[in-house]
Design a protein around this motif. Structure first.
Motif, PDB file in Angstrom:
ATOM      1  N   ASN A  89       0.850  -1.182   0.000  1.00 58.58           N
ATOM      2  CA  ASN A  89       0.000   0.000   0.000  1.00 58.58           C
ATOM      3  C   ASN A  89       0.888   1.236   0.000  1.00 58.58           C
ATOM      4  N   LEU A  91       0.329   4.324   0.018  1.00 62.36           N
ATOM      5  CA  LEU A  91      -0.018   5.450   0.892  1.00 62.36           C
ATOM      6  C   LEU A  91       0.447   5.237   2.325  1.00 62.36           C
ATOM      7  N   GLU A  92       0.777   3.986   2.654  1.00 54.51           N
ATOM      8  CA  GLU A  92       1.094   3.684   4.050  1.00 54.51           C
ATOM      9  C   GLU A  92       2.598   3.668   4.307  1.00 54.51           C
ATOM     10  N   TRP A  95       4.102   5.413   7.258  1.00 58.20           N
ATOM     11  CA  TRP A  95       3.672   4.970   8.582  1.00 58.20           C
ATOM     12  C   TRP A  95       4.158   3.586   8.944  1.00 58.20           C
ATOM     13  N   ASN A  96       4.287   2.740   7.947  1.00 57.40           N
ATOM     14  CA  ASN A  96       4.422   1.320   8.225  1.00 57.40           C
ATOM     15  C   ASN A  96       5.654   0.737   7.530  1.00 57.40           C
ATOM     16  N   ARG A  98       6.669  -2.149   7.298  1.00 60.79           N
ATOM     17  CA  ARG A  98       6.414  -3.412   6.604  1.00 60.79           C
ATOM     18  C   ARG A  98       6.202  -3.186   5.101  1.00 60.79           C
TER      19      ARG A  98
ATOM     20  N   GLU B  74      -0.535  -3.106  16.738  1.00 58.99           N
ATOM     21  CA  GLU B  74      -0.197  -1.729  16.363  1.00 58.99           C
ATOM     22  C   GLU B  74      -1.319  -0.746  16.704  1.00 58.99           C
ATOM     23  N   ARG B  79      -0.775   6.209  14.693  1.00 56.26           N
ATOM     24  CA  ARG B  79      -0.850   6.260  13.235  1.00 56.26           C
ATOM     25  C   ARG B  79      -2.178   5.695  12.752  1.00 56.26           C
ATOM     26  N   PRO B  80      -2.587   6.112  11.541  1.00 54.54           N
ATOM     27  CA  PRO B  80      -3.820   5.539  10.996  1.00 54.54           C
ATOM     28  C   PRO B  80      -3.591   4.084  10.612  1.00 54.54           C
ATOM     29  N   PHE B 207      -4.631   8.238   4.399  1.00 53.09           N
ATOM     30  CA  PHE B 207      -3.579   8.104   5.412  1.00 53.09           C
ATOM     31  C   PHE B 207      -2.956   9.443   5.781  1.00 53.09           C
TER      32      PHE B 207
END
Lengths: 820, 241
Positions: A89, A91-92, A95-96, A98, B74, B79-80, B207
């Motif tokens: 993804n 867009l993530e 944040w992430n 992973r 999480e 975070r979203p 996000f």
């Protein structure tokens, strides 16, 4: 063998272009850049692999070529099918962590087909060192056909069917290389492979390769709504159009609608391009009162300053802005839309729903690129209206920052201004961003264009208003009068829109309805209109400098010095401040360079072969690196230069790319003859001539032609712009031919030299060149953002000269001798 | 395991047992992070702190039960997170900020457009007298309704429907929060807002909240909007001396 090379080469290029398209559809196009850079990984890995395994592979050339070509075909399909199942993804990513792992998995998957494809070409260079000029010619011709072919085929079949076709080409190439007249077993294998080329891709179930849109794209979200359904789609290289009907919960698309508006939009069909960028076809039954909501958007402002105007809508889409012009009594409407399929949706498939909008007597629809439509024509309008073309989501995420746009440059604004009647308006609506970006950059662009037109007081011709989510900039062909200023104030006040700028505006008139923490828009516009414009632009944390044709990156607002602050604010709700495109492009370059270094240097470190410790390997590296970078620099810069002239980005890609590859192919074919003639004359000519080495001639000829182009093209384009399309295409090819012809020579001349003296380094040189040419696509964009396309061509000339310089000294042979 | 988790969500009381499984400490950490970030939102809030009632409720609400099971580890990160169907559960800091800006009183009736996982409604429920929440996607509406009921939020009513027309039977409202992505603000919603009421809308992609839009309905029925960045950001570098 040679036709097989052309077919593989065509398939690789077509796959690269198709992947860009597929990733733009299922994700967003700036991530397509990242994933496509893995082609580099495949090329580099192939060079290293062949350098290490050539001894074993060369005697088994046919089998090795066939296996790699067939594997290319199979893995081209398999990589996409598996890649679609990786839960990446885009867009993530911020944040992430992973997500970075998923991205790596995608890289590894898509490396496989490029690795196999590059093995085929590299093997041919290694095995047939004496035919390098011919192999290169077939390679370039194939690449040219592949790039052109995929654009043409994308008009006819869906992207996933193109994927099947490319897979079939790979397997067919395996069949072609197996074919031998006097060997029954090979003939049988060839027939079997050719049959497999047709059958295997056709038998792959559609569900394996069906497009899976990101669930965060507008189309996916729209289809979650109960009752929403796809009622049609249409694919072309300009985008995949999907028409959606949502009867239960209608679209009600009305960007910038006033909060005071009480008129609900009529039923609409949503038209998504590549699963995003919503445009709508609005039901029109001839009753104008149903369209009252169109008077409550910021884009309606110019209609309150003009009476029964002639209107040019640049980017008509599904026709919303044409309806707005009709509602306001426009007497003549020219609607320009780039995508003919979108026009057809309104004009044919949904003509009844749209009330025959595009066939009304006062409406003329043109399928054309907006900028060149204006530049080529002679007509004048009272209003040139540029509506919102991109989706809000894409706009706030900054995903267009790497897209070249020739409609928002200083030169474009000058074209628009020249086509306005006296007292006419140019009106541009954009999504509002906080802190302001687009609207202020447009303001700066308008000021620069007016100044270039010789207007002493450009600030007297501009007005800017905003709703809670859109801004509309007006540029008048003349100074705004008191009555017009009154009209602007009245229009804004009646709809609770805020005034951001008009000549003589008082600070207390700003920021009244949609209140911001400061008068950002008014202060920004006033600063740009005042004497301290340069200082304001310098101090702003987003790049507001006006875009120009040479650096057409209107959507790039990123500034390095603000990056630490953006990253720090990310966790506090500031993620949207970061404009994505540029940092991703830069990260791609860093990653590509790192991979390139590992792939080029590692095999030499690992190998104990004598050739791999060759004293001239640094020079060979520099030579093929410079050629790989320079060839694409020139190609990319010229595609951009021809976009406005040829009138369509796809036509520019098709004509320039095929022109370069075909003429470079002819040049590579002529290279051995040139080299032989020069060698013959060395002994008999004078001392000056004897210093010339074969590569000097094409490099000097190319450099001269490139500099002439830079100097003369703008004037030539101005002169030839009114010519019919066929004449402009022919002229473009004639302009490209000499340049490309000489660009095709240095590679085969150099590789032949390496093949004669250090044949073991041929695959390595090929890998270096492949890596460099993929990296150069990314580097060219970064250089163009900072320096402009003129500088990109200049750098390419320097790289060619540097290549010639490093290759002047003789190469040592493996055995220790020296020779040319 | 999946069955146990599903039962925990659906059966009243068991959610609390699961909640005790180390989540309380993580929730406390989350609240500290929100408090730290609140300093950055001073312009939006007009003060340096988030309302302690909001933080208290968020400190008790089991956010991990509102995210997909695979993401429970999480749930208390600031975070979203994706919840499926192209929707996200907002970043806790943004939830706190929006709830604070809504200034909900104990007798207030609040409308939420875009129930999503139900987390925002769960945060609003203890602060208001009544919360009505509309969700466009039936599957989300159903699971959020079950989840809220299982957690004992009897004051929350949910339904599937078109948020454009609001929920007039439940209103008029002292506060409206539109957590669905909105490219326009539906006029009927403004109509269902009481004079003196307030609407909060996060604007931006799934996000990334770009800014928060506040709509104040004045006593005379007119509306005034305010757009605030959730962060302290000055778009200029300092003038060199």
């Amino acid at each position: 063998m040679l036709p097989a090379i052309s077919v593989v080469s065509a398939a690789i290029l077509a796959y690269e272009v198709l992947l860009m398209r597929l990733f733009a559809i299922v994700q967003w196009h700036h991530f397509a850049y990242m994933v496509i850079s893995i082609a580099l990984l495949g090329f580099g890995a192939s060079g290293s692999f062949l350098a290490l395994a050539q001894g074993w592979l060369k005697p088994r050339f046919v089998a090795a070529f066939a296996v790699n070509a067939a594997l290319f075909g199979v893995s081209a399909l398999a990589a996409f099918a598996l890649g679609e199942r990786v839960p990446f993804n885009a867009l993530e990513v911020l944040w992430n962590p992973r997500q970075l792992l998923y991205l790596l998995v995608l890289y590894l998957l898509f490396t496989v087909p490029f690795f196999c494809g590059a093995n085929c070409i590299g093997l041919a260079f290694t095995r047939y060192g004496e035919q390098i000029g011919r192999i290169y010619r077939y390679d370039l011709m194939g690449a040219g056909l592949g790039a052109l072919g995929i654009v043409a085929v994308l008009f006819l079949v869906s992207p996933t069917d193109c994927l099947r076709l490319i897979a079939g080409l790979g397997i067919a190439a395996a069949g072609l290389v197996c074919f031998a007249r006097n060997d029954a077993r090979r003939r049988l294998a060839a027939v079997g492979l050719l049959a497999a080329a047709v059958l295997l891709p056709a038998l792959v179930p559609q569900s394996w390769i069906a497009l899976r849109f990101s669930e965060y794209k507008g189309l996916s979200m729209a289809l979650q709504v109960p009752g929403a359904e796809v009622i049609g789609d249409s694919s072309s290289p300009l985008g995949l159009l999907t028409v959606v009907r949502s009867p239960t919960i209608p679209f009600r698309h009305a960007p910038g609608l006033s909060l005071d508006s009480t008129v609900e939009p009529p039923p609409q069909l949503g038209v998504f391009t590549d699963g995003d960028a919503l445009s709508v076809i609005t039901r029109y039954d001839g009753r104008l009162d149903a369209l009252g909501y169109l008077d409550d958007t910021t884009a309606a402002l110019p209609y309150h300053l003009l009476q029964g105007p002639s209107v040019l809508v640049l980017g008509a889409g599904g026709g919303g802005d044409v309806l707005q012009a009709l509602y306001h009594g426009a007497r003549r409407i020219d609607a320009v839309e780039l995508n003919p399929r979108l026009i057809a949706l309104v004009r044919r498939e949904h003509a009844a729903f749209a009330g025959g909008l595009y066939d009304r007597p006062e409406v003329t629809v043109h399928a054309a690129e907006a900028r060149s439509f204006v530049a080529r024509g002679q007509a004048q309008w009272d209003l040139i209206q540029m509506p919102l073309l991109d989706s809000f989501g894409a706009s706030v995420a900054g995903v267009h920052s790497l897209s070249e746009s020739y409609v928002y440059t200083v030169e474009a604004f000058r074209d628009y201004l020249r086509h306005l009647e006296a007292g006419g308006f140019l009106a541009i609506t954009r999504w509002l961003k906080l802190p302001p970006r687009d609207s202020l950059k447009l303001f700066a662009t308008a000021l620069a264009a007016l100044e270039r037109e010789g207007i002493a007081t450009p600030q007297e011709r501009l007005a800017l208003i905003r709703s809670w989510n859109t801004t509309t900039l007006l540029v008048k062909n003349g100074a705004l009068g008191a009555a017009e200023i009154d009209g602007i104030r009245r229009f804004a006040a009646q709809r609770s829109f805020d005034l951001a700028y008009y000549p003589g505006m008082r600070p207390d008139e700003a920021n009244r309805f949609n209140v911001l923490d400061a008068r950002h828009f008014f202060e920004g516009a006033s600063a740009l209109a005042g004497p301290r414009r340069a200082e304001f632009i310098e101090r702003y944390k987003f790049d507001l400098a006006a875009a120009r044709d040479d650096r057409p990156y209107f959507f790039d607002f990123f500034r390095w010095r603000a990056l630490p602050e953006f990253l720090e604010l990310r966790a506090q709700g500031g993620a949207a401040l970061l404009e994505w495109g540029y940092p991703i492009l830069f990260a791609t370059l860093v990653q590509a360079s790192a991979l390139g270094v590992v792939l080029i240097l590692l095999p030499l470190r690992l190998s104990r072969r004598k050739s791999n410790r060759h004293p001239d390997r640094a020079r060979i590296l520099a030579y093929f690196l410079a050629l790989g970078l320079a060839f694409l620099f020139v190609e990319i810069a010229f595609i951009q230069r021809f976009v406005v002239f040829l009138g369509h980005p796809l036509l520019a890609v098709a004509v320039v790319l095929s022109g370069f590859l075909v003429f470079a192919g002819l040049g590579s074919g002529a290279a051995p003859g040139l080299a032989r003639r020069l060698e013959r004359r060395r002994g008999t000519a004078g001392p000056l001539f004897s210093r010339i080495v074969p590569v000097d001639v094409p490099v000097l000829a190319f450099g001269t032609a490139a500099l002439l182009h830079l100097a003369l093209l703008p004037a030539l384009f101005d002169w030839m712009m009114p010519w019919p399309e066929a004449a402009r295409v022919a002229a473009s090819l004639a302009l490209i031919a000499p340049l490309a012809f000489f660009m095709g020579m240095p590679f085969p001349i150099g590789l032949s030299r390496v093949s004669e003296r250090v044949p073991e380094l041929v695959p390595w040189a090929w890998g270096v060149n492949g890596c460099a040419s993929v990296a150069s696509a990314i580097l060219a964009t970064i250089l163009a953002i900072h320096l402009g396309f003129t500088a990109v061509v200049g750098i390419a000339v320097v790289l060619y000269l540097a290549a010639a310089a490093v290759f002047r000294a003789p190469l040592a042979t493996v055995g220790g001798g020296v020779g040319r | 395991m999946a069955l146990c988790a599903a039962l925990a969500v659906l059966l009243p009381g068991t959610g609390r047992a699961l909640d005790e499984d180390g989540h309380a400490a993580r929730r406390a950490d989350m609240i500290r992070v929100i408090e730290r970030h609140a300093f950055s939102a001073v312009k939006a809030l007009g003060r340096r702190r988030i309302d302690s009632r909001v933080l208290d409720v968020m400190g008790r609400t089991p956010r991990h039960l509102f995210v997909p099971e695979r993401l429970r580890g999480e749930a208390y990160d600031d975070r979203p997170l994706p919840i499926g169907y192209g929707q996200t559960i907002s970043q806790p800091f943004i939830v706190a900020l929006m709830t604070d800006l809504l200034a909900v009183g104990p007798e207030d009736v609040v409308l939420e457009v875009g129930t999503g996982s139900g987390y925002q409604a769960a945060v609003l429920a203890p602060l208001a007298r009544r919360v009505c929440s509309i969700e466009i996607i039936p599957e989300l509406a159903r699971s959020a309704g079950q989840r809220l009921e299982a957690l004992g939020h009897a004051g929350v009513e949910t339904r599937t429907g078109d948020g454009y027309y609001g929920w007039p039977e439940c209103g008029p409202y002292d506060g409206i929060v539109v957590t669905a992505a909105a490219s326009q603000i539906p006029p009927p919603l403004v109509g269902q807002l009481k004079p003196g009421g307030r609407m909060v809308i996060p604007v931006g992609g799934p996000f990334a909240t770009q800014w928060l839009m506040l709509v104040d309905k004045l006593a005379d029925g007119r509306v005034k909007t305010r757009q605030v960045l959730p962060v302290a950001f000055v778009p200029f570098t300092r003038r060199s001396p």
